[in-house]
Scaffold this motif. Structure first.
Motif, short mmCIF file in Angstrom:
data_model
loop_
_atom_site.label_atom_id
_atom_site.label_comp_id
_atom_site.label_asym_id
_atom_site.label_seq_id
_atom_site.Cartn_x
_atom_site.Cartn_y
_atom_site.Cartn_z
N GLY A 1 0.81 -1.21 0.00
CA GLY A 1 0.00 0.00 0.00
C GLY A 1 0.85 1.26 0.00
O GLY A 1 0.57 2.22 -0.73
N ALA A 2 1.91 1.26 0.81
CA ALA A 2 2.82 2.42 0.85
C ALA A 2 3.53 2.59 -0.49
O ALA A 2 3.66 3.72 -1.00
CB ALA A 2 3.83 2.26 1.98
N ARG B 1 2.44 1.66 -3.37
CA ARG B 1 1.45 2.14 -4.35
C ARG B 1 1.23 3.64 -4.22
O ARG B 1 1.17 4.37 -5.22
CB ARG B 1 0.13 1.39 -4.19
CG ARG B 1 -0.87 1.73 -5.28
CD ARG B 1 -1.98 0.71 -5.37
NE ARG B 1 -2.86 0.98 -6.48
CZ ARG B 1 -2.63 0.64 -7.74
NH1 ARG B 1 -1.52 0.01 -8.07
NH2 ARG B 1 -3.50 0.92 -8.70
N LYS B 2 1.12 4.13 -2.98
CA LYS B 2 0.94 5.58 -2.78
C LYS B 2 2.13 6.35 -3.32
O LYS B 2 1.96 7.39 -3.97
CB LYS B 2 0.72 5.88 -1.30
CG LYS B 2 -0.66 5.55 -0.83
CD LYS B 2 -0.90 5.99 0.58
CE LYS B 2 -2.34 5.62 0.98
NZ LYS B 2 -2.70 6.10 2.29
N LEU B 3 3.35 5.87 -3.04
CA LEU B 3 4.54 6.55 -3.55
C LEU B 3 4.58 6.52 -5.08
O LEU B 3 4.96 7.50 -5.72
CB LEU B 3 5.81 5.91 -2.97
CG LEU B 3 6.05 6.16 -1.48
CD1 LEU B 3 7.22 5.31 -0.98
CD2 LEU B 3 6.30 7.64 -1.21
N TRP B 4 4.17 5.40 -5.66
CA TRP B 4 4.15 5.27 -7.12
C TRP B 4 3.15 6.25 -7.72
O TRP B 4 3.45 6.95 -8.71
CB TRP B 4 3.82 3.83 -7.50
CG TRP B 4 3.59 3.60 -8.96
CD1 TRP B 4 4.47 3.86 -9.97
CD2 TRP B 4 2.42 3.06 -9.57
NE1 TRP B 4 3.91 3.50 -11.19
CE2 TRP B 4 2.66 3.01 -10.96
CE3 TRP B 4 1.21 2.60 -9.07
CZ2 TRP B 4 1.71 2.52 -11.85
CZ3 TRP B 4 0.28 2.11 -9.97
CH2 TRP B 4 0.53 2.08 -11.34
N LEU B 5 1.95 6.33 -7.14
CA LEU B 5 0.92 7.23 -7.66
C LEU B 5 1.33 8.69 -7.54
O LEU B 5 0.89 9.53 -8.33
CB LEU B 5 -0.41 6.98 -6.96
CG LEU B 5 -1.07 5.63 -7.28
CD1 LEU B 5 -2.29 5.40 -6.39
CD2 LEU B 5 -1.44 5.53 -8.75
N ARG B 6 2.18 9.00 -6.56
CA ARG B 6 2.70 10.37 -6.41
C ARG B 6 3.94 10.61 -7.24
O ARG B 6 4.53 11.69 -7.19
CB ARG B 6 3.02 10.64 -4.94
CG ARG B 6 1.80 10.71 -4.07
CD ARG B 6 2.03 11.28 -2.69
NE ARG B 6 3.29 10.98 -2.07
CZ ARG B 6 3.46 10.68 -0.79
NH1 ARG B 6 2.42 10.63 0.02
NH2 ARG B 6 4.65 10.44 -0.29
N PRO C 1 4.37 -1.63 -5.98
CA PRO C 1 3.29 -0.65 -6.13
C PRO C 1 2.14 -1.10 -7.04
O PRO C 1 1.10 -0.46 -7.08
CB PRO C 1 4.00 0.56 -6.74
CG PRO C 1 5.19 0.01 -7.43
CD PRO C 1 5.61 -1.17 -6.62
N GLU D 1 -2.99 -4.38 -6.05
CA GLU D 1 -4.22 -3.60 -5.99
C GLU D 1 -5.15 -3.99 -4.85
O GLU D 1 -6.19 -3.36 -4.68
CB GLU D 1 -4.97 -3.72 -7.32
CG GLU D 1 -4.21 -3.09 -8.47
CD GLU D 1 -4.94 -3.16 -9.79
OE1 GLU D 1 -5.83 -4.02 -9.95
OE2 GLU D 1 -4.63 -2.34 -10.66
#
Length: 194
Positions: free
Chosen positions: A16-17, A19-24, A64, A67
């Motif tokens: 989850g962390a 994924r958040k870093l990837w989306l940012r 990341p 899902e």
């Protein structure tokens, strides 16, 4: 959490962390959280070797592209059972165009076909948001069409749910029946029939 929790629980958080870093835009696909300098330094500074090892493993496996929590739990089970970690969110197409993405993809090796894996939680069929507003029946029908089109490409296809990741022996049997082997890098068995 990565220092003290089971891998399955840690992966939910680290995936989850990641994924958040990837989306940012702060993490590339294929780069784990263990490659993040501050996190790696924090892990190295922990006084207990067993805790460091648990955290290193969770951060190294983080991805990341995961899902769902079910996908994270599945990946922990693959590690525990000795299966190769699959590619995530692999896209498939046929002559009619794009079919869809799979949760997991183990490419074939040595001329053998690959194996497609799907974690199916109940929400995929019962939660209106996850169904994009379609009926449960329509969602199930579309899943069947997608699976049939992927199988028509010559790939094995295996599905599992929460009961399988909670009882890894059941998941192991499903993966082996689909043509995977927990032994080493060459994870695909030669299958006589599918």
């Amino acid at each position: 959490m990565a220092f003290s929790s089971k891998l399955s629980q840690s992966l939910v958080v680290t995936d989850g962390a990641a994924r958040k870093l990837w989306l940012r835009g702060e993490l590339e696909p294929g780069v784990s959280l263990l490659e993040h300098q501050e996190l790696a330094a924090a892990v190295r500074s922990h006084p207990h070797a067993a805790a460091r090892h648990r955290a290193e493993l969770a951060l190294a496996l983080s991805n990341p592209l995961v899902e769902s929590a079910g996908e994270s739990y599945s990946r922990a089970a693959f590690h525990y059972l000795g299966f190769e970690q699959p590619e995530l969110q692999h896209g498939f197409s046929d002559l009619d165009g794009f079919i869809g993405r799979s949760d997991f993809w183990w490419p074939g090796q040595d001329g053998r076909k690959g194996v497609v894996g799907e974690f199916d939680g109940k929400g995929k069929y019962t939660d209106a948001m996850l169904r994009s507003g379609g009926s449960p029946e329509e969602t199930l029908y579309q899943e069947k069409i997608r699976e049939d089109r992927i199988r028509a490409l010559g790939f094995a296809f295996v599905r599992w749910g929460w009961s399988h990741v909670r009882d890894p022996e059941r998941l192991r049997r499903k993966l082996i029946a689909a043509g995977l082997s927990p032994a080493g890098k060459s994870a695909l068995l030669r299958t006589v029939s599918t």
